[in-house]
Write a protein that holds these residues in place. Structure first.
Motif, PDB file in Angstrom:
ATOM      1  N   THR A  74       0.866  -1.186   0.000  1.00 29.71           N
ATOM      2  CA  THR A  74       0.000   0.000   0.000  1.00 29.71           C
ATOM      3  C   THR A  74       0.898   1.229   0.000  1.00 29.71           C
ATOM      4  O   THR A  74       1.760   1.375   0.872  1.00 29.71           O
ATOM      5  CB  THR A  74      -0.915   0.029   1.236  1.00 29.71           C
ATOM      6  N   VAL A  75       0.702   2.100  -0.980  1.00 32.45           N
ATOM      7  CA  VAL A  75       1.495   3.326  -1.081  1.00 32.45           C
ATOM      8  C   VAL A  75       0.698   4.466  -0.467  1.00 32.45           C
ATOM      9  O   VAL A  75      -0.460   4.708  -0.828  1.00 32.45           O
ATOM     10  CB  VAL A  75       1.830   3.631  -2.557  1.00 32.45           C
ATOM     11  N   MET A  76       1.327   5.176   0.493  1.00 34.89           N
ATOM     12  CA  MET A  76       0.639   6.241   1.223  1.00 34.89           C
ATOM     13  C   MET A  76       1.301   7.589   0.944  1.00 34.89           C
ATOM     14  O   MET A  76       2.525   7.688   0.846  1.00 34.89           O
ATOM     15  CB  MET A  76       0.654   5.944   2.723  1.00 34.89           C
ATOM     16  N   ASN A  77       0.477   8.614   0.841  1.00 35.31           N
ATOM     17  CA  ASN A  77       0.942   9.973   0.569  1.00 35.31           C
ATOM     18  C   ASN A  77       1.561  10.578   1.827  1.00 35.31           C
ATOM     19  O   ASN A  77       0.909  10.665   2.869  1.00 35.31           O
ATOM     20  CB  ASN A  77      -0.225  10.826   0.090  1.00 35.31           C
ATOM     21  N   ALA A  78       2.829  10.991   1.726  1.00 29.44           N
ATOM     22  CA  ALA A  78       3.512  11.604   2.878  1.00 29.44           C
ATOM     23  C   ALA A  78       3.729  13.100   2.675  1.00 29.44           C
ATOM     24  O   ALA A  78       4.390  13.757   3.477  1.00 29.44           O
ATOM     25  CB  ALA A  78       4.849  10.915   3.122  1.00 29.44           C
ATOM     26  N   ARG A  79       3.152  13.648   1.608  1.00 21.74           N
ATOM     27  CA  ARG A  79       3.267  15.085   1.350  1.00 21.74           C
ATOM     28  C   ARG A  79       2.248  15.858   2.194  1.00 21.74           C
ATOM     29  O   ARG A  79       1.420  15.275   2.877  1.00 21.74           O
ATOM     30  CB  ARG A  79       3.018  15.363  -0.129  1.00 21.74           C
ATOM     31  N   THR A  80       2.327  17.190   2.080  1.00 19.57           N
ATOM     32  CA  THR A  80       1.340  18.023   2.758  1.00 19.57           C
ATOM     33  C   THR A  80      -0.045  17.764   2.174  1.00 19.57           C
ATOM     34  O   THR A  80      -0.230  17.793   0.960  1.00 19.57           O
ATOM     35  CB  THR A  80       1.689  19.510   2.604  1.00 19.57           C
ATOM     36  N   GLN A  81      -0.982  17.487   3.046  1.00 22.60           N
ATOM     37  CA  GLN A  81      -2.367  17.273   2.637  1.00 22.60           C
ATOM     38  C   GLN A  81      -3.243  18.337   3.285  1.00 22.60           C
ATOM     39  O   GLN A  81      -2.883  18.908   4.312  1.00 22.60           O
ATOM     40  CB  GLN A  81      -2.837  15.880   3.056  1.00 22.60           C
ATOM     41  N   GLU A  82      -4.374  18.624   2.668  1.00 19.68           N
ATOM     42  CA  GLU A  82      -5.276  19.627   3.229  1.00 19.68           C
ATOM     43  C   GLU A  82      -6.682  19.077   3.343  1.00 19.68           C
ATOM     44  O   GLU A  82      -7.127  18.279   2.528  1.00 19.68           O
ATOM     45  CB  GLU A  82      -5.273  20.903   2.383  1.00 19.68           C
ATOM     46  N   TYR A  83      -7.338  19.503   4.412  1.00 19.84           N
ATOM     47  CA  TYR A  83      -8.726  19.121   4.631  1.00 19.84           C
ATOM     48  C   TYR A  83      -9.486  20.403   4.947  1.00 19.84           C
ATOM     49  O   TYR A  83      -9.228  21.049   5.958  1.00 19.84           O
ATOM     50  CB  TYR A  83      -8.859  18.124   5.779  1.00 19.84           C
ATOM     51  N   ALA A 114     -12.516  26.435   8.057  1.00 21.77           N
ATOM     52  CA  ALA A 114     -11.095  26.217   8.350  1.00 21.77           C
ATOM     53  C   ALA A 114     -10.498  25.205   7.383  1.00 21.77           C
ATOM     54  O   ALA A 114     -11.194  24.323   6.875  1.00 21.77           O
ATOM     55  CB  ALA A 114     -10.901  25.731   9.787  1.00 21.77           C
ATOM     56  N   THR A 115      -9.199  25.365   7.142  1.00 26.73           N
ATOM     57  CA  THR A 115      -8.427  24.393   6.363  1.00 26.73           C
ATOM     58  C   THR A 115      -7.325  23.839   7.252  1.00 26.73           C
ATOM     59  O   THR A 115      -6.600  24.611   7.895  1.00 26.73           O
ATOM     60  CB  THR A 115      -7.812  25.034   5.107  1.00 26.73           C
ATOM     61  N   ILE A 116      -7.213  22.521   7.282  1.00 26.83           N
ATOM     62  CA  ILE A 116      -6.189  21.857   8.086  1.00 26.83           C
ATOM     63  C   ILE A 116      -5.090  21.353   7.153  1.00 26.83           C
ATOM     64  O   ILE A 116      -5.361  20.593   6.229  1.00 26.83           O
ATOM     65  CB  ILE A 116      -6.782  20.663   8.864  1.00 26.83           C
ATOM     66  N   LEU A 117      -3.863  21.792   7.388  1.00 31.74           N
ATOM     67  CA  LEU A 117      -2.708  21.324   6.616  1.00 31.74           C
ATOM     68  C   LEU A 117      -1.905  20.367   7.494  1.00 31.74           C
ATOM     69  O   LEU A 117      -1.557  20.705   8.628  1.00 31.74           O
ATOM     70  CB  LEU A 117      -1.837  22.509   6.181  1.00 31.74           C
ATOM     71  N   PHE A 118      -1.592  19.200   6.952  1.00 33.42           N
ATOM     72  CA  PHE A 118      -0.925  18.184   7.766  1.00 33.42           C
ATOM     73  C   PHE A 118      -0.186  17.204   6.854  1.00 33.42           C
ATOM     74  O   PHE A 118      -0.336  17.218   5.628  1.00 33.42           O
ATOM     75  CB  PHE A 118      -1.963  17.411   8.593  1.00 33.42           C
ATOM     76  N   HIS A 119       0.606  16.333   7.462  1.00 35.34           N
ATOM     77  CA  HIS A 119       1.219  15.215   6.738  1.00 35.34           C
ATOM     78  C   HIS A 119       1.419  14.061   7.718  1.00 35.34           C
ATOM     79  O   HIS A 119       1.511  14.276   8.936  1.00 35.34           O
ATOM     80  CB  HIS A 119       2.544  15.610   6.077  1.00 35.34           C
ATOM     81  N   ILE A 120       1.501  12.865   7.172  1.00 36.99           N
ATOM     82  CA  ILE A 120       1.712  11.707   8.040  1.00 36.99           C
ATOM     83  C   ILE A 120       3.198  11.571   8.336  1.00 36.99           C
ATOM     84  O   ILE A 120       4.053  12.019   7.564  1.00 36.99           O
ATOM     85  CB  ILE A 120       1.175  10.407   7.404  1.00 36.99           C
TER      86      ILE A 120
END
Length: 269
Positions: A74-83, A114-120
């Motif tokens: 399983t390939v997971m995104n480790a870049r900045t993500q936004e919600y 609101a926008t949440i910026l995060f990464h795993i």
């Protein structure tokens, strides 16, 4: 001399060999393809082994080997993500109104976008996959509910107008600190909470507008009063200066009578 039956059997044998060869080639190709894992830039790979479960060693960017059909990658995104959660339809992650309804310290109902910026955390991707699953899973289990919970709790510490006043940076700082702790427990690293928009109830918005109009009127009246005071002071200073000039001139004339005679002669001339 070969008979028709012999030729037919020979043809069927060749056909069988070709079929077997083709099947072997297909199996080999599938094994090779399923045994390769390509991890794009900014991503991380996690391996699930049918015998051992989720393996601890994540796959970095690049091409990797795994056991075909026995292990699943399983390939997971480790870049900045936004919600994003927004009152505007189609703007956020959910198509409908997804703003965060909150109640302020002074009892007003407000809606926060609101926008949440995060990464795993790449080094903990195995734990994230084991405990939460893929992006769709941790969006639903952690990102969305924790963000809404924290934002409501922080808004409750402040009055409604603080959200659009000089206190706004403090509110955002509280949101960042609290949400960073909440996400950190699940190996998700918060980058920033972006407070996009605050919507008040119609009655409260009208009250704010009326208060602002009244404030502007007071400000205008104070300005006009200040201008009048300045003009008054200017006239007083000018009058005092003129009176002082007359006094000095009178003193000069009294102490020098010949000056009066000279001015009288000049007028006659």
């Amino acid at each position: 001399m070969a008979t028709v039956v012999d030729l037919k059997q020979k043809f069927q044998g060749m056909k069988l060999k070709v079929g077997i060869t083709a099947a072997i080639i297909i199996v080999v190709v599938l094994i090779i393809l399923d045994g390769l894992v390509s991890v794009p830039a900014g991503h991380v790979g996690v391996i699930f082994d049918r015998g051992r479960g989720v393996l601890e060693n994540e796959l970095d960017e690049g091409l990797h080997l795994k056991i075909p059909f026995w292990q699943q990658a399983t390939v997971m995104n480790a870049r900045t993500q936004e919600y994003t959660m927004s009152i505007a339809q189609g703007e956020g992650y959910k198509a409908d109104d997804d703003s965060i309804e909150s109640r302020s310290k002074d009892g007003q109902v407000v809606w926060v976008d609101a926008t949440i910026l995060f990464h795993i955390n790449k080094t903990e991707a195995d734990d994230i996959y084991r405990e939460l699953g893929t992006a769709r899973d941790y969006y639903a289990k952690i990102i969305r509910p924790r963000a809404r919970e924290v934002i409501r709790e922080v808004v409750a510490r402040y009055n409604a107008l603080d959200l659009v006043s000089e206190a706004r940076p403090d509110i955002v700082a509280d949101m960042n600190a609290d949400l960073q702790e909440a996400y950190g427990r699940h190996n998700i690293e918060l980058e920033e909470v972006v407070l996009r928009n605050v919507t008040y109830s119609v009655d409260f918005a009208n009250a704010i507008e009326e208060k602002e109009v009244a404030r502007q009127r007071i400000k205008t009246a104070e300005y006009q009063k200040d201008q009048a005071e300045q003009l008054k002071e200017k006239l007083i200073i000018e009058a005092q200066a003129e009176a002082e000039a007359i006094r000095l001139k009178g003193d000069s004339l009294r102490s020098n009578p010949e000056v009066i005679q000279l001015e009288f002669v000049n007028k006659l001339g």
